[in-house]
Design an enzyme around this catalytic site. Structure first.
Site, PDB file in Angstrom:
ATOM      1  N   CYS A  84      14.141 -54.538 -97.627  1.00 22.01           N
ATOM      2  CA  CYS A  84      14.367 -53.804 -98.633  1.00 22.01           C
ATOM      3  C   CYS A  84      16.035 -54.031 -98.869  1.00 22.01           C
ATOM      4  O   CYS A  84      16.667 -54.259 -97.957  1.00 22.01           O
ATOM      5  CB  CYS A  84      14.368 -52.357 -98.444  1.00 22.01           C
ATOM      6  SG  CYS A  84      14.549 -51.309 -99.875  1.00 22.01           S
ATOM      7  N   HIS A 144       5.377 -50.993-102.366  1.00 22.52           N
ATOM      8  CA  HIS A 144       6.817 -50.951-101.837  1.00 22.52           C
ATOM      9  C   HIS A 144       7.868 -50.143-102.844  1.00 22.52           C
ATOM     10  O   HIS A 144       8.240 -49.120-102.694  1.00 22.52           O
ATOM     11  CB  HIS A 144       7.342 -52.087-101.473  1.00 22.52           C
ATOM     12  CG  HIS A 144       8.901 -51.962-100.924  1.00 22.52           C
ATOM     13  ND1 HIS A 144       9.299 -52.250 -99.628  1.00 22.52           N
ATOM     14  CD2 HIS A 144      10.074 -51.812-101.590  1.00 22.52           C
ATOM     15  CE1 HIS A 144      10.553 -52.147 -99.520  1.00 22.52           C
ATOM     16  NE2 HIS A 144      10.887 -51.901-100.835  1.00 22.52           N
ATOM     17  N   GLU A 145       7.831 -50.851-104.254  1.00 28.33           N
ATOM     18  CA  GLU A 145       8.563 -50.242-105.104  1.00 28.33           C
ATOM     19  C   GLU A 145       8.047 -48.968-105.849  1.00 28.33           C
ATOM     20  O   GLU A 145       9.114 -48.147-106.130  1.00 28.33           O
ATOM     21  CB  GLU A 145       8.599 -51.469-106.547  1.00 28.33           C
ATOM     22  CG  GLU A 145       9.000 -52.627-106.048  1.00 28.33           C
ATOM     23  CD  GLU A 145      10.395 -52.806-105.288  1.00 28.33           C
ATOM     24  OE1 GLU A 145      11.366 -51.999-105.429  1.00 28.33           O
ATOM     25  OE2 GLU A 145      10.553 -53.963-104.483  1.00 28.33           O
ATOM     26  N   HIS A 179       9.636 -46.340-104.102  1.00 27.50           N
ATOM     27  CA  HIS A 179      10.939 -45.982-104.576  1.00 27.50           C
ATOM     28  C   HIS A 179      11.107 -44.785-105.564  1.00 27.50           C
ATOM     29  O   HIS A 179      11.901 -44.124-105.513  1.00 27.50           O
ATOM     30  CB  HIS A 179      11.795 -47.172-104.631  1.00 27.50           C
ATOM     31  CG  HIS A 179      12.423 -48.059-103.818  1.00 27.50           C
ATOM     32  ND1 HIS A 179      13.266 -47.564-102.583  1.00 27.50           N
ATOM     33  CD2 HIS A 179      12.018 -49.366-103.598  1.00 27.50           C
ATOM     34  CE1 HIS A 179      13.538 -48.705-102.032  1.00 27.50           C
ATOM     35  NE2 HIS A 179      12.835 -49.758-102.312  1.00 27.50           N
TER      36      HIS A 179
HETATM   37 ZN    ZN Z   1      13.083 -51.458-101.490  1.00 26.81          ZN
END
Ligand code: ZN
Length: 176
Positions: free
Chosen positions: A100, A142-143, A146
């Site tokens: 990341c 993953h995004e 966030h």
């Molecule tokens: Zn990330």
């Protein structure tokens, strides 16, 4: 279009729940998309979420392409993904290495759903529905995390599955 500073682990913006984007066509949001793309390209990333540049909105870019950081990545056009939803998730999980831009120098083995069905608005405001698998599904998850204040290190099953970027390059990419 500006290259923006990337928030690093410890910055509270990475732990906040991002707000929905209200007006996709606004100059502010269109510029934010351009800035995200401009920031992602030189960083050799395959995705970036708005909170990573301290803009707490539900918006991210998926930009899979082979690079030094991710040599096996499939090639695709950078795609703005706005107000995303994950509609369904496969039961099957796969573990693979992630990194990341907000956690420099560290890689971790992260379990993710192998395939997901997603819905999001594109930068023209048009609703898109897609079925994603494998690497692109991994980037999306993953995004998406966030936007909810979750970072990949939260999802590793053991701290023993965290390694440095240097060791990752040596052992996994070069196959040692
Ligand atoms: Zn990330």
């Amino acid at each position: 279009m500006n290259i923006r500073e990337i928030a690093q682990l410890g910055n509270p913006v990475l732990r906040s729940i991002a707000l929905p984007v209200e007006n996709i066509e606004s100059d502010r949001i269109q510029k934010l998309i351009d800035d995200l793309m401009a920031t992602l390209a030189p960083a050799n990333g395959v995705g970036i979420a708005a909170p990573q540049i301290a803009e707490s909105y539900r918006l991210f870019i998926v930009a899979s392409r082979p690079s030094l950081r991710y040599p096996q990545a499939p090639e695709m056009e950078p795609t703005a993904t706005i107000n995303p939803r994950i509609i369904s998730r496969s039961e099957e999980m796969v573990k693979d290495w992630e990194g990341c831009l907000s956690v420099p120098g560290i890689r971790g083995l992260v379990p993710r759903h192998r395939s997901i069905e997603v819905e999001y608005s594109d930068r023209q405001g048009k609703l898109q529905r897609r079925e994603l698998t494998d690497f692109v599904a991994r980037i999306f998850q993953h995004e998406y995390d966030h936007l909810d204040g979750i970072v990949f290190v939260d999802r590793v099953e053991s701290t023993r599955e965290l390694i440095t970027e240097d060791e990752y390059q040596k052992r996994i990419v070069d196959g040692l």
